[in-house]
Design a protein around this motif. Structure first.
Motif, PDB file in Angstrom:
ATOM      1  N   ASN A  38       0.838  -1.200   0.000  1.00 16.50           N
ATOM      2  CA  ASN A  38       0.000   0.000   0.000  1.00 16.50           C
ATOM      3  C   ASN A  38       0.875   1.253   0.000  1.00 16.50           C
ATOM      4  N   SER A  43      -1.334   2.857  -8.029  1.00 14.73           N
ATOM      5  CA  SER A  43      -2.519   3.538  -8.566  1.00 14.73           C
ATOM      6  C   SER A  43      -2.144   4.891  -9.163  1.00 14.73           C
ATOM      7  N   GLN A  84     -10.127   2.338  -9.078  1.00 13.83           N
ATOM      8  CA  GLN A  84     -10.188   1.492  -7.890  1.00 13.83           C
ATOM      9  C   GLN A  84     -11.579   1.518  -7.274  1.00 13.83           C
ATOM     10  N   THR A  85     -12.205   2.680  -7.245  1.00 10.99           N
ATOM     11  CA  THR A  85     -13.568   2.816  -6.742  1.00 10.99           C
ATOM     12  C   THR A  85     -14.399   3.590  -7.758  1.00 10.99           C
ATOM     13  N   ASP A 162      -7.472  -0.832 -12.123  1.00 13.93           N
ATOM     14  CA  ASP A 162      -6.977  -0.645 -10.761  1.00 13.93           C
ATOM     15  C   ASP A 162      -7.723  -1.597  -9.831  1.00 13.93           C
ATOM     16  N   GLU A 163      -7.058  -2.640  -9.408  1.00 12.50           N
ATOM     17  CA  GLU A 163      -7.615  -3.678  -8.541  1.00 12.50           C
ATOM     18  C   GLU A 163      -8.911  -4.261  -9.121  1.00 12.50           C
ATOM     19  N   ALA A 166     -10.860  -6.828  -6.878  1.00  8.46           N
ATOM     20  CA  ALA A 166     -11.309  -6.463  -5.534  1.00  8.46           C
ATOM     21  C   ALA A 166     -12.795  -6.769  -5.399  1.00  8.46           C
ATOM     22  N   HIS A 195      -3.254  -6.918  -6.063  1.00 12.57           N
ATOM     23  CA  HIS A 195      -2.726  -7.144  -4.718  1.00 12.57           C
ATOM     24  C   HIS A 195      -2.495  -8.614  -4.427  1.00 12.57           C
TER      25      HIS A 195
END
Length: 263
Positions: A38, A43, A84-85, A162-163, A166, A195
């Motif tokens: 992290n 990112s 990512q979100t 990005d991820e 997840a 990850h």
């Protein structure tokens, strides 16, 4: 073929160096995994490649041109991005969200492909049964798959994720990275922040390891993902071994025995 050239990129935010002299290239036809703990800068470099962030130093060239050199619409035809979100504030149907990926191709000769591409993207992500659902009613994993379908519908030579695994269950983690493999086999360049080191080892052609804003190593999974290097960067003992039957690289954190963990 070289698709993206990242040359000497540096970025400082709030007096803190987020990226430090980062250089590597992305090739067409490959899946690249960005790994690291992290805050390592994964990112951030993805956003720089996407053209969403301007670096303080260095450059990013996509298909030989500065990533900031064209219009937003032109850029959207050259690269697609899964953040990512993602938040959708309004009650769009899933099909409508996926259709947003076709926006860069409006009023072009590709517009006639919209319906077929949207349907194919929904099928590929197993969201066809969710197509008429309000996206704000979906679980986190379902929403992630719907957003991935939007990215697929955009049909770009560079795909930035990005991820992407997840919140996904095992089935959909594997399916998502198999889809990345298909995209690369069809000629796209795929860059994904991952990850899960074992997933990265299984699906990536090339791995780029970051730590504290610096590129530590770049190469094949076997070249980059050594036990000594990963254990040092992550600050946790990590085993790297080969599967006894398939021979594939396996990357696992070292854990105490079950009895020790329950004490």
């Amino acid at each position: 073929m070289e698709l993206v050239e990242i040359d000497g990129v540096g970025l400082t935010v709030g007096g803190r160096a987020i990226l430090r002299d980062v250089s590597f290239e992305v090739r067409s036809g490959e899946v690249m995994a960005l790994i690291g703990p992290n805050g390592a800068g994964k990112s951030t470099i993805l956003s720089v490649i996407a053209g969403d962030l301007r670096p303080d130093s260095g450059s990013v060239r996509l298909e030989g041109r500065d990533v900031h050199g064209g219009s937003p619409r032109e850029l959207a035809r050259r690269r697609s991005v899964l953040p990512q979100t993602t938040y959708v504030s309004f009650g769009y149907r899933v099909r409508e969200v996926v259709a947003m990926g076709r926006t860069p191709w409006k009023n072009t000769t590709h517009q006639g492909d919209d319906d077929a591409v949207i349907h194919e993207s929904l099928q590929e992500t197993e969201t066809i049964s969710l197509a008429d659902r309000d996206i704000t009613t979906l679980s986190g994993g379902e929403t992630g798959r719907a957003q991935f379908a939007r990215v697929l519908a955009q049909r770009t030579p560079l795909v930035l994720l990005d991820e992407p695994t997840a919140a996904l269950d095992i089935r959909h983690q594997e399916r998502t990275l198999r889809t990345c493999r298909k995209l690369a086999d069809a000629g796209s360049g795929v860059v994904a922040v991952v990850h899960d080191l074992d997933l990265a080892a299984a699906y990536a052609d090339r791995v780029v390891l970051f730590s504290q804003g610096r590129l530590v190593a770049s190469g094949s999974p076997a070249e980059v993902m050594t036990s000594e290097r990963l254990s040092h960067v992550y600050g946790w003992p990590i085993d790297v071994m080969h599967h006894p039957v398939s021979g594939r690289l396996m990357v696992l954190p070292v854990r105490e025995s079950g009895d020790d963990l329950r004490e």
